[in-house]
Every structure is written in structure tokens, then in C-alpha cells.
Design a protein around this motif. Structure first.
Motif, PDB file in Angstrom:
ATOM      1  N   GLU A 107       0.696  -0.961   0.128  1.00 11.62           N
ATOM      2  CA  GLU A 107      -0.049   0.465  -0.301  1.00 11.62           C
ATOM      3  C   GLU A 107       1.065   1.045  -0.023  1.00 11.62           C
ATOM      4  OE1 GLU A 107      -2.750  -0.237   2.783  1.00 11.62           O
ATOM      5  OE2 GLU A 107      -3.784  -1.849   2.166  1.00 11.62           O
ATOM      6  N   GLN A 108       2.146   0.850   0.025  1.00 12.90           N
ATOM      7  CA  GLN A 108       3.002   2.020   0.682  1.00 12.90           C
ATOM      8  C   GLN A 108       3.112   2.659  -0.997  1.00 12.90           C
ATOM      9  OE1 GLN A 108       3.613   3.635   3.439  1.00 12.90           O
ATOM     10  NE2 GLN A 108       2.081   1.749   3.891  1.00 12.90           N
ATOM     11  N   ARG A 109       3.128   4.413  -1.230  1.00 10.64           N
ATOM     12  CA  ARG A 109       3.768   5.402  -2.336  1.00 10.64           C
ATOM     13  C   ARG A 109       3.820   5.798  -2.384  1.00 10.64           C
ATOM     14  NH1 ARG A 109       1.185   1.163  -3.463  1.00 10.64           N
ATOM     15  NH2 ARG A 109      -0.930   0.769  -4.362  1.00 10.64           N
ATOM     16  N   PRO A 110       5.729   5.701  -1.703  1.00 14.54           N
ATOM     17  CA  PRO A 110       7.245   7.313  -2.288  1.00 14.54           C
ATOM     18  C   PRO A 110       6.091   7.896  -3.235  1.00 14.54           C
ATOM     19  CG  PRO A 110       7.646   4.785  -1.966  1.00 14.54           C
ATOM     20  CD  PRO A 110       5.832   4.089  -2.198  1.00 14.54           C
ATOM     21  N   ALA A 111       7.155   9.132  -2.904  1.00 13.02           N
ATOM     22  CA  ALA A 111       7.197   9.728  -4.124  1.00 13.02           C
ATOM     23  C   ALA A 111       8.153   9.458  -4.937  1.00 13.02           C
ATOM     24  CB  ALA A 111       6.909  11.155  -3.794  1.00 13.02           C
ATOM     25  N   GLU A 112       9.401   9.222  -3.874  1.00 14.02           N
ATOM     26  CA  GLU A 112      11.110   8.800  -4.027  1.00 14.02           C
ATOM     27  C   GLU A 112      11.182   7.589  -5.121  1.00 14.02           C
ATOM     28  OE1 GLU A 112      14.371  10.702  -4.014  1.00 14.02           O
ATOM     29  OE2 GLU A 112      13.967  11.292  -2.459  1.00 14.02           O
ATOM     30  N   VAL A 113      11.527   7.628  -6.762  1.00 14.25           N
ATOM     31  CA  VAL A 113      11.747   6.879  -7.187  1.00 14.25           C
ATOM     32  C   VAL A 113      13.804   6.582  -7.971  1.00 14.25           C
ATOM     33  CG1 VAL A 113      11.422   6.083  -9.588  1.00 14.25           C
ATOM     34  CG2 VAL A 113      10.201   7.251  -8.871  1.00 14.25           C
ATOM     35  N   PHE A 114      14.258   5.516  -7.692  1.00 16.87           N
ATOM     36  CA  PHE A 114      14.916   5.585  -7.291  1.00 16.87           C
ATOM     37  C   PHE A 114      15.878   4.616  -8.772  1.00 16.87           C
ATOM     38  CE2 PHE A 114      17.216   5.276  -2.834  1.00 16.87           C
ATOM     39  CZ  PHE A 114      16.493   6.864  -3.286  1.00 16.87           C
ATOM     40  N   ALA A 115      16.349   3.953  -9.443  1.00 18.64           N
ATOM     41  CA  ALA A 115      17.097   2.900 -10.790  1.00 18.64           C
ATOM     42  C   ALA A 115      17.922   1.869  -9.593  1.00 18.64           C
ATOM     43  CB  ALA A 115      17.533   3.821 -12.178  1.00 18.64           C
ATOM     44  N   THR A 116      17.514   0.802 -10.227  1.00 15.31           N
ATOM     45  CA  THR A 116      18.332  -0.427  -9.396  1.00 15.31           C
ATOM     46  C   THR A 116      18.779  -0.886 -11.014  1.00 15.31           C
ATOM     47  OG1 THR A 116      16.772  -1.650 -10.315  1.00 15.31           O
ATOM     48  CG2 THR A 116      16.455  -0.431  -7.816  1.00 15.31           C
ATOM     49  N   THR A 117      19.756  -2.373 -10.759  1.00 14.51           N
ATOM     50  CA  THR A 117      20.151  -3.325 -11.782  1.00 14.51           C
ATOM     51  C   THR A 117      21.067  -3.974 -11.092  1.00 14.51           C
ATOM     52  OG1 THR A 117      22.336  -2.967 -12.960  1.00 14.51           O
ATOM     53  CG2 THR A 117      22.526  -1.867 -11.413  1.00 14.51           C
ATOM     54  N   CYS A 118      20.935  -4.785 -12.088  1.00 18.83           N
ATOM     55  CA  CYS A 118      21.557  -6.586 -10.829  1.00 18.83           C
ATOM     56  C   CYS A 118      23.192  -6.660 -11.366  1.00 18.83           C
ATOM     57  CB  CYS A 118      20.643  -7.799 -12.084  1.00 18.83           C
ATOM     58  SG  CYS A 118      18.814  -8.211 -11.292  1.00 18.83           S
ATOM     59  N   ARG A 119      23.437  -5.451 -12.245  1.00 17.36           N
ATOM     60  CA  ARG A 119      24.612  -5.864 -12.673  1.00 17.36           C
ATOM     61  C   ARG A 119      25.578  -4.793 -11.875  1.00 17.36           C
ATOM     62  NH1 ARG A 119      26.844  -5.630 -18.881  1.00 17.36           N
ATOM     63  NH2 ARG A 119      26.560  -3.096 -18.312  1.00 17.36           N
ATOM     64  N   PRO A 120      26.805  -4.663 -11.237  1.00 22.03           N
ATOM     65  CA  PRO A 120      27.939  -3.915 -10.647  1.00 22.03           C
ATOM     66  C   PRO A 120      28.655  -3.219 -12.129  1.00 22.03           C
ATOM     67  CG  PRO A 120      29.189  -6.265 -10.526  1.00 22.03           C
ATOM     68  CD  PRO A 120      27.573  -6.399 -11.026  1.00 22.03           C
ATOM     69  N   GLY A 121      29.469  -2.427 -11.441  1.00 20.67           N
ATOM     70  CA  GLY A 121      30.168  -1.653 -12.674  1.00 20.67           C
ATOM     71  C   GLY A 121      29.274  -0.081 -13.101  1.00 20.67           C
ATOM     72  N   TRP A 122      29.434  -0.326 -14.558  1.00 17.96           N
ATOM     73  CA  TRP A 122      28.879   1.392 -14.921  1.00 17.96           C
ATOM     74  C   TRP A 122      27.924   0.876 -15.012  1.00 17.96           C
ATOM     75  CZ3 TRP A 122      32.007   5.473 -13.543  1.00 17.96           C
ATOM     76  CH2 TRP A 122      33.628   5.646 -13.891  1.00 17.96           C
ATOM     77  N   HIS A 123      26.819   2.274 -14.820  1.00 17.83           N
ATOM     78  CA  HIS A 123      25.407   2.530 -14.614  1.00 17.83           C
ATOM     79  C   HIS A 123      25.093   3.748 -15.690  1.00 17.83           C
ATOM     80  CE1 HIS A 123      21.491   3.090 -14.099  1.00 17.83           C
ATOM     81  NE2 HIS A 123      21.192   2.115 -13.637  1.00 17.83           N
ATOM     82  N   GLU A 124      24.363   3.349 -16.655  1.00 13.17           N
ATOM     83  CA  GLU A 124      23.804   4.415 -17.439  1.00 13.17           C
ATOM     84  C   GLU A 124      23.631   5.307 -17.661  1.00 13.17           C
ATOM     85  OE1 GLU A 124      18.942   3.431 -18.227  1.00 13.17           O
ATOM     86  OE2 GLU A 124      20.065   2.397 -19.679  1.00 13.17           O
ATOM     87  N   SER A 125      23.575   6.136 -16.180  1.00 10.43           N
ATOM     88  CA  SER A 125      23.243   7.065 -15.414  1.00 10.43           C
ATOM     89  C   SER A 125      24.556   7.959 -15.335  1.00 10.43           C
ATOM     90  CB  SER A 125      22.544   7.298 -13.885  1.00 10.43           C
ATOM     91  OG  SER A 125      23.473   6.458 -12.587  1.00 10.43           O
TER      92      SER A 125
END
Length: 597
Positions: A143-161
Motif C-alpha cells: 500500500e505504500q506509494r513513496p514519491a521518491e524513485v530510484f533506478a536499480t541494476t542487477c549488475r555491478p559496474g558502470w550504470h547508464e546514469s
């Protein structure tokens, strides 16, 4: 006489008052008091009203008795998450446990079932959920609807961000998190401190090219995609107990606990893909190539360098996402890659050898070492083994921090070009190996400039140039496939020269020759070998006839032709009658051209 009144001393500080807008959920990381003055211990709560009669629905809520149901220890849904690998969503949880604050990302897909696996994982991290409130806890999360949004990845290393993601830590962004796809050990653990590692480990590597190479190899992982160098590896070759494994432990200590970070060749190709993906943009240490399947080892070397796993399908015939990575492997073994592959009868592929290039780690001044810093070999080995266990996991992340802080891609490319120009090569294949040594040297020199390695400027480059030069002198110049073809034919003559060839001018058929490969004829003090087509292809196993002819012509090893030069053969009258077109090869040219293969 009345008894004196007892004073109740509370060890708990005054708890803040809360007035929840009932009915609602509440999460408190410390003690609080509700509107009635009742103390509530930390946790997740359902703030509601007690039912007092059948007509509760008509009763004034302000007059109804309240209830505060404790559901679990504090678990806050801090943000929504979107996985940039596959687009799946989740929730970012902040967990307050007896062992401190932890973070965990729960995939939304768990809410499609009972949620048992998710609750089991939370219990494992120290969360306590009231046993009779398990379904209510899952309802709270959903039921929780926080406003904050994070990106996640299952792979370590460089992220597209542009961030560099590690389990438990993201460098360069506070909006990206690592999302573990499986439960397992944290490869990127920390112990001790960077100064201790510099003093007790890095300083002892000075004067030891194999050890400085191992550190540079580990640090080069984050640079590969930035300077455009493909993955691959170096393979430390030396006898047992020569010091190869110590080099791998030192390289592993750049990113984590060497005992956990290091891997072994003893796995399937699918297992290798998982290990590589879990170390993306860092380094994959692979101990003892003799444990690898000789039939698959070259294929595995190709896979490591190409950086992409094999696609698979689910039972519902849906494609699973391919694993991918870019890294350098640091391999070791008593045999080279080609020697190990030969055990199964497979011919060595030049491409595989170039992707896992051999480095001498067995016949240096002290086997794998060049400088023992005043110690005996066993003491030197023991000292460094203990040191990497006490201090590890620091320099890799700090190196990335400095790299992100500098934010100078043009300067980085210019630096790489300057170092690459100092590795001379005469063909594209040697150029690929030169690229690898150059990026390792660049990583070392950058770490020296950042103050992370207590080495003299230029020393990392000099050590890589030394090892590259040793490799180049062993393999010789020219195309690697040409060298393999010529060496294969040369070895075939050495092995079968007397048993599968006979004098073409002896008109008496040689009944002792079985499975004939051809003939020989004298040319002064030398012999020329006259191969039939099938035996030539057999000798250069793994290559087609056209490619073999190209290599022989390049070495000027085909010495006689008929007028129809396009055939590259000469027509001979053979013993016993009849004629045959044969390839005339001078083995002395093979010896010169193929010696380094």
C-alpha cells in the motif's frame, strides 16, 4: 506511619508524541507515545479502532477506543524502484535491525504469491515480523506509494546514469542502487584500510612486474569502456607453487576479500558467465587452468573476451536476458591455454590465445618474483598473503571515485593514446594484446598520480612494457594464425616424417608406410616434403585449405609449382605408377616462421 512513596525512574528518554490520522499505517524507528500517552516501541504499526458493538459503523470515531497493532520491526518503504536491466519494478526498503540500518530492494513480483520468500529474506537480514501479522505486513508494503524513485541494476559496474554501482554502495549518485538477483556472498567486502594496504601490500610489489600487473589488471576494469578497449585477460604461466596464486590474491584485494573474490576455472561455461557478470567492470581472477574442461577452455576464453553470455529460454519458451560484462581476467596455470586445450586433441586457436595472453610467472629471478625486498621467498609469500587478508576492498572504489571526480574523458583518451603509442606492434592481432597491456599500464599510472599506489611514476608502464616485450619475443612478429599453421605443419613433419612419408624417387613401393601423408625428395642437404591435400589439412588442424596455402605462401614455404600456379601444387609420378598433385614444402622455412608459435 505510611510507607514512603516509591519513585519510578525511567531509563527511556521522553518519547515524542504522535497523533496518527486513524485508520492508517505508522512506522517509528524510536519509541513514541500515542495520543493517549501510551508508549509504542519501534516498529511498523496499524493504527485503528477497537470494535465495541455491532453498530460500530454508526458510532462517532473520536469516541471509539483506539488500537495500535505492532506488525514488525521498523521497515520503511523509502522509494519506488525501476530496474534498468529489464524494466521490472520494486520497492526500496530501509530496515532498522539490532545490527544497524540496512537496505533491501523487494521486487514487486513477490506480491503475486504468498510473499514467503521475501519474508524469509527479511528475517535473514534481522527484520522481525509478528507471526500472526505476516499477510498484514505484505499488505503494508504493497500500500505504500513513496514519491521518491530510484533506478536499480542487477549488475555491478558502470550504470547508464554515469554512476558506478557496487553491492551496498553507489559511487557518483544517490539515486541508483544495486539490486541483488540471488542470495550470496558480497564479493566487494571491506577490511582494514587503504593506508595499510598501500604499506603492507602495494609497496612490496615494487620491482615485481607480475605483481604490479595483477594490481593494474584489477584497476583497469573500470577504464575499458571509457577508452574503448575490449575485454580479455592475461594468463600467468608457471610451475606449481611459483607465486602465481599470490599475484591473483593481490589483484583480488583491490576489490574485495581475496578468498571470496577469486574464482576458479573449475566451472561450466554458464557458471563462468555468472561469475563474470557479477564482477563487471572490475576483474575476474581464475585459478588453475588445469581444472577447466580442455574441450571447452578455448570457447570459454572467447566468451570472456566477447563479454556476452549465451541466450536461454524459460520453460514457457520466453527468452531470458543474456548476461553481459566487460572486464579483464587474471588467469593462472602450469600450462598455457593452447597446451591445456591440446590435451583433448583440440587444435589451439590463435584467437583464444590472443584473448588470454601468456605471461611468464615461473622463470623469473625468483620464479614469479623479481624482487623479494630482503626476504626469503617463502617469507615474502606468507607476508603478502596475510597482508591481503587484513587489508582489502579499498583501492578499487577509491580509484573510481577519483576517476568520476576528474570527469575528463578527452584527457583520459589522450593519456591512453600516449601510453598506447609506446607499445609497438606490427599487425592488428599484436595490437589487441598491446591495447590490453597499455590499459593496464594506464590504470597503474593513474593510481600513482592519484596517490593510491606508492610507486614511482612511470614504473607501472615500464613493467607492462617489459612483460609485453617478453610476450612479443616468444610469439614473434606476424599473424598469429599463420604462426599456428606453420608450427602445426612443422610439428607434423617432426612426428610423422619417417612413418608417413617416403622417397618419391624410389620407384619401389614402400609397404611400411601406412596412412600415407605424402613423400619427400632431396634438395641438396635438405628434404622437401610433398604433402597430399588431406594430410596438409590434417597437419594444420582447424584451418581450411585456402587459409593454409595463404600462410605457406607468406612464409615462402611452397617451393615448387607447375605452370598452372593457381593450384600451388606440382605434379609428380609416384612410386608404383600413377601421378599425383602434391604440395611441396621446405621445412626449414617452417622452423624459422613457426618457432615462436
Amino acid at each position: 506511619m505510611s510507607k514512603p512513596e516509591k519513585k519510578v525512574i525511567s531509563l527511556r528518554p521522553e518519547a515524542p508524541r504522535v497523533e496518527p490520522d486513524r485508520p492508517c499505517w505508522g512506522v517509528y524507528e524510536h519509541w513514541v507515545t500515542n495520543e493517549k500517552g501510551r508508549g509504542l516501541r519501534p516498529g511498523v504499526y496499524w493504527h485503528g479502532f477497537k470494535r465495541t458493538s455491532a453498530d460500530d459503523d454508526e458510532e462517532d470515531e473520536t469516541a471509539r477506543p483506539i488500537t495500535d497493532e505492532w506488525i514488525a520491526t521498523p521497515v520503511t518503504v523509502a522509494a519506488r524502484t525501476t530496474n534498468t536491466d529489464d524494466g521490472s519494478e520494486g520497492r526500496f526498503l530501509r530496515l532498522v535491525t539490532e545490527n544497524g540500518v540496512k537496505e533491501w530492494i523487494i521486487p514487486m513480483e513477490v506480491f503475486g504469491g504468498s510473499g514467503e520468500e521475501a519474508r524469509r529474506a527479511l528475517f535473514g537480514m534481522g527484520v522481525i515480523i509478528a507471526l500472526k501479522k505476516r499477510s498484514q505486513f505484505m499488505e503494508y508494503l504493497l500500500e505504500q506509494r513513496p514519491a521518491e524513485v530510484f533506478a536499480t541494476t542487477c549488475r555491478p559496474g558502470w550504470h547508464e546514469s554515469g554512476a558506478f554501482v557496487l553491492p551496498g554502495r553507489t559511487i557518483g549518485s544517490d539515486k541508483v542502487r544495486y539490486q541483488s538477483s540471488v542470495k550470496g556472498q558480497n564479493l566487494f567486502s571491506l577490511r582494514g584500510d587503504l593506508d595499510g594496504w598501500k604499506t603492507e601490500v602495494a609497496a612490496k610489489c615494487v620491482g615485481n612486474p607480475v605483481l604490479t600487473l595483477a594490481i593494474g589488471c584489477a584497476l583497469a576494469g573500470p577504464l575499458l569502456s571509457l577508452v574503448g578497449v575490449l575485454g580479455g585477460g592475461v594468463h600467468l604461466v608457471g610451475d606449481s607453487s611459483s607465486g602465481k596464486s599470490l599475484a591473483q590474491l593481490i589483484g583480488s584485494s583491490v576489490w574485495g576479500d581475496p578468498g571470496i573474490f577469486a574464482a576458479s576455472w573449475d566451472m561450466t561455461k554458464g557458471g563462468l558467465e555468472i561469475e563474470a557478470s557479477s564482477r563487471n567492470d572490475t576483474m575476474l581472477p581464475l585459478d588453475e587452468i588445469k581444472r577447466a574442461d580442455p574441450k571447452r577452455v578455448q570457447e570459454m576464453a572467447y566468451s570472456l573476451a566477447n563479454g556476452q553470455g549465451k541466450g536461454t529460454m524459460t520453460r514457457d519458451r520466453e527468452a531470458r536476458g543474456k548476461l553481459s560484462w566487460r572486464l579483464l581476467a587474471l588467469s593462472s596455470g602450469e600450462r598455457s591455454l593452447s597446451e591445456h586445450a591440446a590435451i583433448s586433441g583440440n587444435a589451439a586457436h590463435a584467437g583464444a590465445e590472443l584473448r588470454m595472453v601468456d605471461v611468464n610467472a615461473g622463470t623469473r629471478t625468483h620464479r614469479a618474483f623479481d624482487e623479494l625486498h630482503g626476504l626469503e621467498g617463502a617469507d615474502f609469500h606468507r607476508l603478502l598473503t596475510v597482508a591481503v587478508g587484513s587489508h582489502h576492498g579499498h583501492i578499487g572504489p577509491v580509484f573510481v571515485e577519483q576517476l568520476i571526480a576528474s570527469n575528463d574523458t578527452p584527457g583520459l583518451l589522450a593519456d591512453f593514446a600516449g601510453i598506447r603509442a609506446q607499445f609497438i606492434e606490427d599487425n592488428a592481432q599484436a595490437g589487441r594484446v598491446a591495447d590490453r597491456f597499455a590499459v593496464i599500464a594506464l590504470a597503474g599510472e593513474m593510481a600513482i598520480a592519484y596517490g593510491l599506489l606508492p610507486w614511482a611514476p612511470g614504473s607501472a608502464l615500464a613493467d607492462c612494457q617489459l612483460l609485453y616485450g617478453e610476450w612479443l619475443s616468444r610469439v614473434g612478429s606476424g599473424n598469429a594464425e599463420d604462426r599456428q599453421i606453420l608450427a602445426g605443419i612443422h610439428d607434423f613433419i617432426d612426428k610423422h616424417g619417417s612413418s608417413r612419408f617416403s622417397d618419391v624417387n624410389d620407384q619401389t613401393p614402400d609397404t611400411k608406410v601406412f596412412n600415407r601423408a605424402g613423400y619427400w625428395e632431396s634438395a641438396g642437404t635438405n628434404r622437401l616434403y610433398l604433402f597430399n591435400k588431406s594430410s596438409l589439412i590434417e597437419a594444420a588442424h582447424g584451418y581450411g585449405l585456402a587459409r593454409i596455402i595463404k600462410a605457406l605462401e607468406g612464409a615462402k614455404a611452397l617451393t615448387k609449382f607447375d605452370a598452372d600456379r593457381a593450384r600451388r601444387t606440382k605434379n609428380y609420378r609416384i612410386p608404383g605408377g600413377g601421378q599425383s598433385r602434391l604440395y611441396v614444402i621446405d621445412p626449414t622455412t617452417l622452423d624459422n616462421e613457426g618457432a615462436g608459435a
